[in-house]
Design a protein around this motif. Structure first.
Motif, mmCIF file in Angstrom:
data_model
loop_
_atom_site.group_PDB
_atom_site.id
_atom_site.type_symbol
_atom_site.label_atom_id
_atom_site.label_comp_id
_atom_site.label_asym_id
_atom_site.label_seq_id
_atom_site.Cartn_x
_atom_site.Cartn_y
_atom_site.Cartn_z
ATOM 1 N N PRO A 166 0.622 -1.301 0.135
ATOM 2 C CA PRO A 166 0.079 0.168 -0.017
ATOM 3 C C PRO A 166 0.938 1.207 0.100
ATOM 4 O O PRO A 166 0.361 2.255 -0.167
ATOM 5 C CB PRO A 166 -0.782 -0.137 1.325
ATOM 6 C CG PRO A 166 -0.888 -1.680 1.576
ATOM 7 C CD PRO A 166 0.323 -2.234 1.020
ATOM 8 N N LEU A 167 1.977 1.216 0.513
ATOM 9 C CA LEU A 167 2.902 2.310 0.418
ATOM 10 C C LEU A 167 3.273 2.953 -1.041
ATOM 11 O O LEU A 167 3.353 4.115 -1.435
ATOM 12 C CB LEU A 167 4.275 1.894 0.961
ATOM 13 C CG LEU A 167 4.592 1.674 2.660
ATOM 14 C CD1 LEU A 167 5.763 1.402 2.904
ATOM 15 C CD2 LEU A 167 4.008 3.226 3.265
ATOM 16 N N PHE A 168 3.228 1.854 -2.208
ATOM 17 C CA PHE A 168 3.274 2.199 -3.329
ATOM 18 C C PHE A 168 2.065 2.321 -4.312
ATOM 19 O O PHE A 168 2.288 2.731 -5.362
ATOM 20 C CB PHE A 168 4.180 1.157 -4.168
ATOM 21 C CG PHE A 168 5.694 1.208 -3.321
ATOM 22 C CD1 PHE A 168 6.576 2.309 -3.308
ATOM 23 C CD2 PHE A 168 6.067 0.120 -2.587
ATOM 24 C CE1 PHE A 168 7.766 2.341 -2.826
ATOM 25 C CE2 PHE A 168 7.298 0.174 -1.785
ATOM 26 C CZ PHE A 168 8.339 1.136 -1.924
ATOM 27 N N GLY A 169 1.082 1.922 -4.017
ATOM 28 C CA GLY A 169 -0.206 1.904 -4.574
ATOM 29 C C GLY A 169 -0.856 0.534 -4.792
ATOM 30 O O GLY A 169 -0.937 -0.455 -3.454
ATOM 31 N N THR A 170 -1.589 0.259 -5.603
ATOM 32 C CA THR A 170 -2.031 -1.129 -5.955
ATOM 33 C C THR A 170 -1.898 -1.918 -7.209
ATOM 34 O O THR A 170 -1.189 -1.225 -7.884
ATOM 35 C CB THR A 170 -3.813 -0.878 -5.866
ATOM 36 O OG1 THR A 170 -4.024 0.089 -7.158
ATOM 37 C CG2 THR A 170 -4.155 0.082 -4.721
ATOM 38 N N LEU A 171 -2.680 -2.908 -7.520
ATOM 39 C CA LEU A 171 -2.351 -3.574 -8.682
ATOM 40 C C LEU A 171 -2.913 -2.762 -9.927
ATOM 41 O O LEU A 171 -2.557 -2.921 -10.898
ATOM 42 C CB LEU A 171 -2.973 -5.112 -8.744
ATOM 43 C CG LEU A 171 -2.175 -6.213 -7.928
ATOM 44 C CD1 LEU A 171 -3.279 -7.243 -7.595
ATOM 45 C CD2 LEU A 171 -1.174 -6.304 -8.737
ATOM 46 N N LEU A 172 -4.036 -2.106 -9.688
ATOM 47 C CA LEU A 172 -4.550 -1.208 -10.564
ATOM 48 C C LEU A 172 -3.504 -0.061 -11.088
ATOM 49 O O LEU A 172 -3.650 0.235 -12.395
ATOM 50 C CB LEU A 172 -5.757 -0.543 -10.200
ATOM 51 C CG LEU A 172 -6.950 -1.504 -10.166
ATOM 52 C CD1 LEU A 172 -8.310 -0.792 -9.578
ATOM 53 C CD2 LEU A 172 -7.356 -2.133 -11.564
ATOM 54 N N ASP A 173 -2.650 0.194 -10.310
ATOM 55 C CA ASP A 173 -1.676 1.280 -10.321
ATOM 56 C C ASP A 173 -0.494 0.588 -11.278
ATOM 57 O O ASP A 173 -0.222 1.450 -12.241
ATOM 58 C CB ASP A 173 -1.173 1.901 -9.272
ATOM 59 C CG ASP A 173 -1.891 2.722 -8.284
ATOM 60 O OD1 ASP A 173 -2.876 3.374 -8.872
ATOM 61 O OD2 ASP A 173 -1.885 2.681 -7.056
ATOM 62 N N VAL A 174 -0.523 -0.657 -11.035
ATOM 63 C CA VAL A 174 0.519 -1.344 -11.824
ATOM 64 C C VAL A 174 0.207 -1.351 -13.434
ATOM 65 O O VAL A 174 0.761 -1.250 -14.386
ATOM 66 C CB VAL A 174 0.859 -2.710 -11.383
ATOM 67 C CG1 VAL A 174 1.919 -3.743 -12.316
ATOM 68 C CG2 VAL A 174 1.595 -2.808 -9.902
ATOM 69 N N ASP A 175 -1.035 -2.030 -13.449
ATOM 70 C CA ASP A 175 -1.881 -1.733 -14.627
ATOM 71 C C ASP A 175 -1.607 -0.639 -15.481
ATOM 72 O O ASP A 175 -1.468 -0.416 -16.716
ATOM 73 C CB ASP A 175 -3.324 -2.417 -14.534
ATOM 74 C CG ASP A 175 -3.429 -3.693 -14.001
ATOM 75 O OD1 ASP A 175 -2.344 -4.657 -14.197
ATOM 76 O OD2 ASP A 175 -4.322 -4.121 -13.425
ATOM 77 N N ALA A 176 -2.107 0.475 -14.740
ATOM 78 C CA ALA A 176 -1.891 1.696 -15.512
ATOM 79 C C ALA A 176 -0.592 2.097 -15.869
ATOM 80 O O ALA A 176 -0.231 2.812 -16.972
ATOM 81 C CB ALA A 176 -2.731 2.915 -14.587
ATOM 82 N N LEU A 177 0.338 2.004 -14.872
ATOM 83 C CA LEU A 177 1.796 2.029 -15.332
ATOM 84 C C LEU A 177 2.164 1.340 -16.520
ATOM 85 O O LEU A 177 2.982 1.969 -17.495
ATOM 86 C CB LEU A 177 2.645 1.753 -14.260
ATOM 87 C CG LEU A 177 4.064 2.209 -14.345
ATOM 88 C CD1 LEU A 177 4.704 2.130 -12.639
ATOM 89 C CD2 LEU A 177 4.881 1.037 -14.975
ATOM 90 N N LEU A 178 1.756 0.086 -16.626
ATOM 91 C CA LEU A 178 2.215 -0.609 -17.694
ATOM 92 C C LEU A 178 1.553 -0.314 -19.160
ATOM 93 O O LEU A 178 2.057 -0.231 -20.249
ATOM 94 C CB LEU A 178 1.754 -2.312 -17.475
ATOM 95 C CG LEU A 178 2.506 -3.106 -16.505
ATOM 96 C CD1 LEU A 178 1.912 -4.215 -16.111
ATOM 97 C CD2 LEU A 178 3.930 -3.192 -17.263
ATOM 98 N N GLU A 179 0.117 0.080 -19.019
ATOM 99 C CA GLU A 179 -0.446 0.655 -20.148
ATOM 100 C C GLU A 179 0.111 2.069 -20.867
ATOM 101 O O GLU A 179 0.313 1.954 -21.857
ATOM 102 C CB GLU A 179 -1.908 1.023 -19.774
ATOM 103 C CG GLU A 179 -2.857 1.381 -20.952
ATOM 104 C CD GLU A 179 -4.490 1.819 -20.602
ATOM 105 O OE1 GLU A 179 -4.896 2.098 -21.475
ATOM 106 O OE2 GLU A 179 -4.720 1.404 -19.499
ATOM 107 N N ARG A 180 0.598 2.962 -19.768
ATOM 108 C CA ARG A 180 1.122 4.307 -20.382
ATOM 109 C C ARG A 180 2.544 3.878 -20.728
ATOM 110 O O ARG A 180 2.858 4.601 -21.858
ATOM 111 C CB ARG A 180 1.135 5.106 -19.236
ATOM 112 C CG ARG A 180 1.534 6.454 -19.383
ATOM 113 C CD ARG A 180 0.957 7.102 -20.731
ATOM 114 N NE ARG A 180 1.487 8.216 -20.804
ATOM 115 C CZ ARG A 180 1.325 8.853 -22.316
ATOM 116 N NH1 ARG A 180 0.383 8.268 -23.071
ATOM 117 N NH2 ARG A 180 1.778 9.973 -22.619
ATOM 118 N N ALA A 181 3.215 3.099 -20.180
ATOM 119 C CA ALA A 181 4.586 2.734 -20.632
ATOM 120 C C ALA A 181 4.740 2.221 -22.076
ATOM 121 O O ALA A 181 5.374 2.501 -22.865
ATOM 122 C CB ALA A 181 5.407 1.855 -19.399
#
Length: 544
Positions: A84-99
């Motif tokens: 939780p310090l870094f976010g959620t799995l949805l944040d990983v998905d958003a990062l991957l999509e943008r990258a």
């Protein structure tokens, strides 16, 4: 190697990683989106455009998984989640999509040598007792050996029932037993979980240390001592290659089925080049970090020796070389190169010898241009593109690395190279985030902030941006290196992909040939000369 001898580009297909520039993001120190003082995944995503503009090809993220954070996330309690310090799995998905939309590939850090002591497996091992299948996932013994921890002190800790468990790092990081089929199966599933989510590859932490000599022989030397990598019964054991072959086969499945998008594996393999190349044979890992190059001083003969050894050895097994100047475990290059060749200490703090900051930055610029001209793949640690130095005045009270505590301050730890990034000079905490950063930023970081450097055509950021643009346009990463004559062994001179490179590690000015066209210089005011501590990319006159 003699003048004129060409080292061919590594054989094989042009897979993306063979010439990629990979940017290492240390998330907790990159950008803080929610003001809690720690960088996070949304902070990374917010700056992916900056990384694309810089010109890198891929982003490697150090661990963001659930963890007690004893060792800054390298003590993992859940390999399939997000702390939780870094976010959620949805944040990983958003990062991957943008990258991926920006053309950036994403690598994660997998830590297979050890779990956290807070991992459910270790709790089950403690509850189950001696001789149980649960304890067989780790290394439990009735008697400890004389092995030492990388972080200082014994590598063994006793539990309540009298047995001892192995931890080559902190006592909160019990080593896994890779002879256990359950461990193998678990990490197969972990890799597939992230590959299926769209991750492009993994950096494998302690990739040379997973297998231990089952005899547990005596070895009282420090794991960091000279020669330990060749002798220690827990480094570079033959059985580790079977694991890497197994993972390579798993990764290769993704290049032949489904999306048919290849996945990449890069090992943290801290061993000499002749041993390291065994990890990148055709059926093993795609890459390993080039540790000998990372620690090479700004010295002509030393640099030429490691470049030659690397290109020849990796070429013989058909692998692309990697080049790296720093990472989250090492002294920052702008500080390391501020010491005379061979005299840089492992750590720098208020009570140690201090670098020549001006010379260090000058050589760091030159070292960057040299590295980015070499055939193969390059790794750039966050902040190198800004010329960030080590935080050499970091107070003891602010240090958080477990190595500092376990050694009673003898090892200053790695905090000095992990200081939060400076984005905007005139904002609180230099634009890192609204809250007080987890490690304090030195005053010297303000003039190095990214917004300031974007306005300066002579800045380190401008140098990296120009170099990465030219490297891609000229396909330097896929070139073939041919050594050329130079005025003394302190000067490196070679050609690759039609570009001539002169790196001057001497104390004398070096002149370029008449009519030479300068493409890029680490000293923007040098004109057509190559001053000491400078690297120049240039082209020969049309008439030769």
């Amino acid at each position: 190697m003699t003048e004129g001898l060409t080292v061919p580009a590594a054989a094989g297909g042009r897979d993306w990683w063979r010439s990629a520039v990979v940017y290492q993001v240390y998330p907790r120190s990159f950008a803080d989106s929610d003001g809690d003082g720690l960088g996070d995944l949304r902070g990374v995503t917010a700056h992916l455009d900056d990384l694309a503009d810089l010109g890198v090809d891929a982003v490697w993220l150090t661990p963001f998984f659930p963890s007690p954070q004893v060792d800054a996330g390298y003590d993992i309690s859940d390999y399939r989640g997000v702390d939780p310090l870094f976010g959620t799995l949805l944040d990983v998905d958003a990062l991957l999509e943008r990258a991926h939309a920006l053309g950036l590939r994403v690598l994660l850090d997998v830590v297979p040598n050890h779990t956290s002591s807070a991992h459910p497996w270790f709790a089950a091992a403690l509850a189950a007792g001696p001789g149980s299948p649960e304890r067989a996932r780790y290394h439990f013994r009735d008697e400890p050996t004389d092995w030492l921890s990388v972080f200082g002190g014994s590598a063994w800790t006793q539990v309540e029932d009298g047995q001892w468990y192995l931890h080559l790092f902190d006592s909160s990081q019990p080593d896994l037993n890779w002879s256990s089929p359950e461990v193998v199966a678990e990490f197969d599933d972990v890799l597939r979980f992230w590959f299926d989510r769209g991750v492009d590859g993994f950096r494998i932490d302690v990739g040379h240390g997973l297998v231990k000599d089952p005899r547990f022989p005596s070895f009282p030397a420090s794991p960091l001592a000279s020669g330990a990598k060749a002798q220690a019964p827990y480094w570079d054991q033959e059985g580790v290659h079977d694991l890497h072959r197994h993972w390579r086969a798993l990764a290769d499945e993704y290049a032949t089925t489904g999306e048919r998008r290849p996945r990449m594996l890069c090992g943290e393999v801290n061993v000499p080049v002749p041993r390291a190349v065994r990890y990148v044979r055709p059926d093993e890992l795609h890459q390993v970090f080039n540790w000998p190059y990372l620690v090479a001083p700004w010295d002509g003969p030393a640099l030429r020796a490691v470049i030659e050894e690397t290109l020849v050895a990796y070429g013989e097994v058909g692998a692309a070389s990697t080049w790296v100047l720093g990472n989250h475990d090492s002294l920052r290059v702008a500080t390391r190169l501020g010491f005379p060749p061979g005299e840089a200490p492992r750590r720098v703090g208020p009570r140690t010898a201090q670098p020549d900051a001006e010379a260090g930055l000058r050589r760091a610029r030159a070292a960057a241009l040299l590295m980015l001209a070499l055939p193969g793949s390059a790794y750039v640690y966050q902040g190198e593109e800004l010329g960030l130095p080590e935080h050499v005045d970091l107070a003891d009270a602010d240090r958080q690395d477990p190595a500092f505590a376990r050694t009673g301050g003898v090892d200053l730890g790695r905090d000095g190279c992990r200081i939060p990034m400076p984005w905007v000079a005139d904002e609180p905490h230099l634009g890192f985030g609204a809250g007080r950063p987890w490690l304090p930023q030195p005053e010297s970081y303000a003039p190095l902030a990214r917004d300031r450097q974007r306005q300066d055509p002579g800045s380190v950021l401008a140098l990296y941006t120009d170099a990465l643009r030219l490297r891609r346009a000229l396909e330097l990463g896929a070139g073939e290196l041919t050594w050329r004559s130079a005025p003394g062994d302190a000067v490196l001179a070679f050609e690759s992909a039609g570009v001539s490179v002169t790196a001057n590690a001497s104390t004398q000015m070096v002149a370029l040939p008449a009519g030479a066209e300068v493409l890029l210089s680490s000293d923007p005011g040098a004109g057509r000369a190559v001053p000491p501590g400078t690297t120049v990319w240039w082209r020969r006159a049309a008439d030769g």
